[in-house]
Design a protein around this motif. Structure first.
Motif, PDB file in Angstrom:
ATOM      1  N   ALA A 503       0.832  -1.199   0.000  1.00  0.00           N
ATOM      2  CA  ALA A 503       0.000   0.000   0.000  1.00  0.00           C
ATOM      3  C   ALA A 503       0.867   1.250   0.000  1.00  0.00           C
ATOM      4  O   ALA A 503       2.030   1.225   0.393  1.00  0.00           O
ATOM      5  CB  ALA A 503      -0.917  -0.005   1.220  1.00  0.00           C
ATOM      6  N   GLY A 504       0.253   2.369  -0.460  1.00  0.00           N
ATOM      7  CA  GLY A 504       0.929   3.654  -0.426  1.00  0.00           C
ATOM      8  C   GLY A 504       1.979   3.835  -1.482  1.00  0.00           C
ATOM      9  O   GLY A 504       2.845   4.704  -1.343  1.00  0.00           O
ATOM     10  N   ARG A 533     -12.144  -2.951  -1.859  1.00  0.00           N
ATOM     11  CA  ARG A 533     -11.988  -2.767  -0.413  1.00  0.00           C
ATOM     12  C   ARG A 533     -11.749  -1.290  -0.085  1.00  0.00           C
ATOM     13  O   ARG A 533     -12.306  -0.768   0.884  1.00  0.00           O
ATOM     14  CB  ARG A 533     -10.812  -3.615   0.099  1.00  0.00           C
ATOM     15  CG  ARG A 533     -10.979  -5.116  -0.199  1.00  0.00           C
ATOM     16  CD  ARG A 533      -9.693  -5.873   0.106  1.00  0.00           C
ATOM     17  NE  ARG A 533      -9.745  -7.259  -0.347  1.00  0.00           N
ATOM     18  CZ  ARG A 533     -10.109  -8.298   0.414  1.00  0.00           C
ATOM     19  NH1 ARG A 533     -10.458  -8.088   1.670  1.00  0.00           N
ATOM     20  NH2 ARG A 533     -10.129  -9.515  -0.072  1.00  0.00           N
ATOM     21  N   ARG A 534     -10.887  -0.637  -0.885  1.00  0.00           N
ATOM     22  CA  ARG A 534     -10.607   0.783  -0.652  1.00  0.00           C
ATOM     23  C   ARG A 534     -10.630   1.516  -1.986  1.00  0.00           C
ATOM     24  O   ARG A 534      -9.594   1.901  -2.523  1.00  0.00           O
ATOM     25  CB  ARG A 534      -9.246   0.959   0.028  1.00  0.00           C
ATOM     26  CG  ARG A 534      -9.171   0.354   1.410  1.00  0.00           C
ATOM     27  CD  ARG A 534      -7.823   0.618   2.045  1.00  0.00           C
ATOM     28  NE  ARG A 534      -7.581   2.062   2.177  1.00  0.00           N
ATOM     29  CZ  ARG A 534      -6.428   2.571   2.610  1.00  0.00           C
ATOM     30  NH1 ARG A 534      -5.437   1.754   2.930  1.00  0.00           N
ATOM     31  NH2 ARG A 534      -6.283   3.880   2.713  1.00  0.00           N
ATOM     32  N   LEU A 618       0.557  -8.479  -2.620  1.00  0.00           N
ATOM     33  CA  LEU A 618       1.312  -9.437  -1.810  1.00  0.00           C
ATOM     34  C   LEU A 618       0.490 -10.028  -0.673  1.00  0.00           C
ATOM     35  O   LEU A 618       0.700 -11.183  -0.290  1.00  0.00           O
ATOM     36  CB  LEU A 618       2.579  -8.775  -1.253  1.00  0.00           C
ATOM     37  CG  LEU A 618       3.710  -8.525  -2.256  1.00  0.00           C
ATOM     38  CD1 LEU A 618       4.941  -7.985  -1.546  1.00  0.00           C
ATOM     39  CD2 LEU A 618       4.063  -9.791  -3.028  1.00  0.00           C
ATOM     40  N   HIS A 619      -0.416  -9.255  -0.116  1.00  0.00           N
ATOM     41  CA  HIS A 619      -1.170  -9.737   1.043  1.00  0.00           C
ATOM     42  C   HIS A 619      -2.656  -9.928   0.751  1.00  0.00           C
ATOM     43  O   HIS A 619      -3.386 -10.450   1.595  1.00  0.00           O
ATOM     44  CB  HIS A 619      -1.012  -8.754   2.203  1.00  0.00           C
ATOM     45  CG  HIS A 619       0.417  -8.489   2.563  1.00  0.00           C
ATOM     46  ND1 HIS A 619       1.224  -9.456   3.091  1.00  0.00           N
ATOM     47  CD2 HIS A 619       1.189  -7.373   2.431  1.00  0.00           C
ATOM     48  CE1 HIS A 619       2.434  -8.956   3.290  1.00  0.00           C
ATOM     49  NE2 HIS A 619       2.442  -7.685   2.896  1.00  0.00           N
ATOM     50  N   THR A 642       9.258   1.101  -2.000  1.00  0.00           N
ATOM     51  CA  THR A 642       9.126  -0.316  -2.339  1.00  0.00           C
ATOM     52  C   THR A 642      10.446  -1.038  -2.101  1.00  0.00           C
ATOM     53  O   THR A 642      11.488  -0.635  -2.639  1.00  0.00           O
ATOM     54  CB  THR A 642       8.705  -0.490  -3.803  1.00  0.00           C
ATOM     55  OG1 THR A 642       7.516   0.259  -4.042  1.00  0.00           O
ATOM     56  CG2 THR A 642       8.447  -1.953  -4.116  1.00  0.00           C
ATOM     57  N   SER A 643      10.404  -2.080  -1.297  1.00  0.00           N
ATOM     58  CA  SER A 643      11.621  -2.834  -1.024  1.00  0.00           C
ATOM     59  C   SER A 643      11.942  -3.759  -2.185  1.00  0.00           C
ATOM     60  O   SER A 643      11.058  -4.178  -2.946  1.00  0.00           O
ATOM     61  CB  SER A 643      11.467  -3.653   0.268  1.00  0.00           C
ATOM     62  OG  SER A 643      10.512  -4.682   0.092  1.00  0.00           O
TER      63      SER A 643
END
Length: 699
Positions: A503-504, A533-534, A618-619, A642-643
């Motif tokens: 997110a974000g 959902r959002r 991812l989730h 972002t990793s």
């Protein structure tokens, strides 16, 4: 930047550094005259390697220090570094002289000696903060070496002469005693008894050889006693001179290194321990060689004594064969021979003692100065250009190393092109941070006016400023749009999900602006808000969120009979429509219905490109479910957020689901944060040359 910092540091470091000067002297070690030096020359004075050791020995350095301290004409030595010179120029005062003790210590530690090739020459050098002091120290060092050479050789000759004189005095006393007894026996000399002529000549030869053997034995004995009492080195003839000299030179070098390291390292340092052990080993070897030399001298003495004994036995045997005389004549004859032999032996010893005494009185040094040390004109340290070059090299390597370390240990995506390396897919575009748009600071007034005229428009669209002729953010979206349109051949369906690992990361903003860019290229574009959902597309595009995707998936809308305009909402941008999420509610099982595929098939009749905004993948499984019904996926990564691990994980999930990855988009890239201030330099220059001037700015 790092290279410049290294150069500056290299220059600044030279200011407090005292320049070091090196003076060099050359000496020749001459061979001794064996005729004038019958007692031999010790290895400490007659050997090149030994002279090299003596030149760096503590005793020689201590003598030089005494002479320098007692010198009444010694003048203070001023500091010659740049900082001290600047202080003297500005008359700032302070202590500007170097203490004499510091000068002496530095020169003593820096003494070096070497042999140039296979010549009889020795070179020596001394370093100092003063060029005159360096030359003075070198010349005093060679002077002390010459004096020590003369003193040591003279002392050895004097001691040997004294021992020989003692033995000669003993022989003289013995001869006097024999003479007195002979006179008391007869009162006067008796004629010699008749003897065989040949035997008499043989006896005389044996007497002469016996006297020489006795003199040789006494000389050897004097040499042994002189060496033992004076603690001198063994003569070169008694040891392996080359191996002994090499061991002495190695010992001198190790002792010098130990002195330097002891002042810098811990007493229990392992290197110091190994150094001390090696020194002990070499000292033990030298002691063994000296002991072997003494044994050789002793063996020579034993051989001389054995020869003397054999001659004495031969003499006695030949004398016994002579005709018997009366007892009185026999004793008188024996005393006469004893007196004669003692006189000859006394004369031989006296002659050798006189030669040794003459050598001690006329001793000259075997060390000759070939070239005296002169004051050096330039310093050997610091190397000005060398330090600058080292600073440049170190700074450059530090910058490269830091950049490499930063890049290899970076846990998040920051730079363009990183996603291509990680995932092996095309990077469709790079969206810069809106604050870096060149029009953002220059036209703040005009931007505020535009915001007041379109307050209902979302910030995500305002920052792109699609109504401006020059907008860095808008141009970045147009580039990404072009990459998307070229990704598939004409005629194929173009339905893509737009998602992100977490997110974000700006996926909804990117989806909306990509739709605007595509619509401005005369493509019919529709955006589907698949984030049930959002939902956010309706807020960004300012459309009502009444009937939407949720209603369609529930079956509340007949896709076959209903008009597209029933659930597709128009926007302020021509050719761009949106299907909102349709309120909030339960999501489970809605995405698994076949109605979503039917919706896409229906939309492809009226639109060229369909972009589906989905939740983070991812989730939440929503993006994976929707992706199965599309032509591919577009992944959005946010610079600095972002990793790398999440980016790779998202790519693996899509690959496992056999969903083609159309490409990636790097969002919110700030070139200034990554040291790339010239990233958009050409764009800035082009904008400044062609953009019309704002009249408000000229007022």
């Amino acid at each position: 930047m790092w290279a410049a910092a290294g150069v500056i540091a290299g220059v600044l470091l030279q200011f407090p550094i005292q320049p070091v000067y090196r003076a060099v002297v050359s000496i020749e070690v001459q061979l001794p005259n064996s005729a004038m030096d019958p007692v031999g020359t010790s290895a400490a004075t007659g050997n090149l390697e030994t002279q090299t050791k003596l030149l760096q020995g503590d005793e020689t350095l201590a003598r030089v220090e005494e002479r320098l301290i007692d010198d009444p004409y010694a003048t203070p030595v001023e500091k010659r570094d740049w900082l001290s010179r600047l202080r003297r120029t500005l008359q700032l005062g302070g202590k500007q002289a170097i203490p004499l003790s510091s000068l002496i210590d530095q020169s003593a530690k820096s003494v070096r000696a070497w042999r140039p090739g296979s010549t009889q020459m020795i070179g020596a050098s001394c370093d100092s903060w003063s060029p005159a002091f360096a030359a003075k120290y070198c010349n005093l060092l060679t002077g002390e070496l010459q004096r020590e050479d003369v003193e040591s050789r003279g002392a050895m000759a004097t001691q040997t002469s004294a021992l020989l004189m003692q033995q000669a005095a003993t022989i003289q006393a013995k001869s006097t005693d024999a003479q007195r007894r002979l006179q008391s026996l007869h009162g006067q000399d008796h004629p010699a008894s008749p003897r065989n002529g040949a035997d008499r000549d043989r006896l005389r030869q044996l007497e002469a050889e016996l006297i020489k053997a006795q003199a040789d034995r006494m000389t050897r004995q004097a040499q042994i006693k002189a060496a033992q009492e004076a603690g001198s080195e063994i003569t070169p003839d008694t040891v392996d001179s080359k191996a002994y000299a090499l061991s002495e030179a190695r010992l001198a070098e190790l002792e010098r290194r130990l002195k330097v390291m002891s002042s810098q390292a811990n007493a229990h340092d392992k290197k110091l321990g190994r150094l001390r052990a090696e020194i002990t080993h070499i000292e033990t070897g030298l002691s063994e060689k000296r002991a072997a030399g003494l044994q050789r001298l002793q063996a020579q003495y034993d051989a001389a004594k054995h020869r003397e004994d054999l001659l004495w036995l031969s003499y006695q045997a030949l004398e016994a064969k002579q005709p018997p005389d009366t007892l009185q004549d026999s004793q008188a004859d024996q005393l006469r021979r004893e007196v004669a032999n003692d006189r000859q032996l006394y004369q031989a010893l006296l002659e050798r003692a006189r030669e040794a005494g003459f050598n001690s009185a006329t001793q000259t040094s075997l060390v000759r100065v070939v070239e005296q040390a002169k004051s050096p004109q330039s310093a050997i340290y610091p190397h000005r250009l060398g330090l600058v070059a080292v600073g440049l090299t170190v700074g450059s390597l530090a910058g490269l190393g830091l950049a490499f370390f930063k890049d290899s240990n970076r846990s998040v995506l920051r730079l363009p092109g990183e996603s291509e390396i990680l995932l092996g897919v095309e990077e469709l575009g790079v969206i810069p941070s809106p604050a870096k748009d060149p029009l953002f600071p220059a036209r703040r007034h005009a931007l505020a006016l535009a915001r007041s005229q379109a307050r209902s428009q979302s910030q995500a669209l305002r920052t792109a400023r699609w109504d401006e002729e020059f907008s860095l953010v808008a141009e970045a979206y147009r580039n990404a749009m072009l990459s998307i349109t070229l990704a598939k051949p004409e005629g194929e369906g173009k339905v893509y999900i737009v998602s992100s690992p977490g997110a974000g990361e700006g996926k909804s903003t990117v989806t909306t602006n990509l739709g605007v860019a595509l619509s401005k290229s005369n493509l019919r574009v529709i955006l589907v808000d698949g984030d049930l959902r959002r939902p956010s597309l309706h807020d960004i595009l300012s459309v009502p969120n009444g009937l939407g995707l949720r209603n369609i998936l529930r079956g509340e809308v007949n896709l076959g009979d209903s008009s597209v305009s029933l659930y597709c909402k128009s926007t302020i941008f021509p050719n761009l429509a949106v299907i909102p999420a349709g309120g909030r509610g339960q999501v489970r099982d809605l995405l698994h219905t076949i109605r979503f595929r039917a919706l896409l098939e229906r939309l492809l009749h009226d639109f060229d490109i369909i972009l589906v905004d989905t939740p983070p993948m991812l989730h939440i499984p929503d993006a994976r479910i929707l992706a199965q019904k599309t032509n591919g996926a577009i992944l959005v990564f946010r610079s600095g957020v972002t990793s790398r691990e999440d980016a790779v994980s998202a790519g693996k999930v899509l690959q496992q689901d056999r969903v083609p990855i159309l490409g990636t988009i790097l969002n919110d890239f700030n070139p200034a944060n990554e040291g790339r201030h010239g990233y958009y330099k050409s764009y800035y220059a082009y904008q400044q040359q062609t953009a019309p001037k704002d009249p408000a700015t000229n007022s």
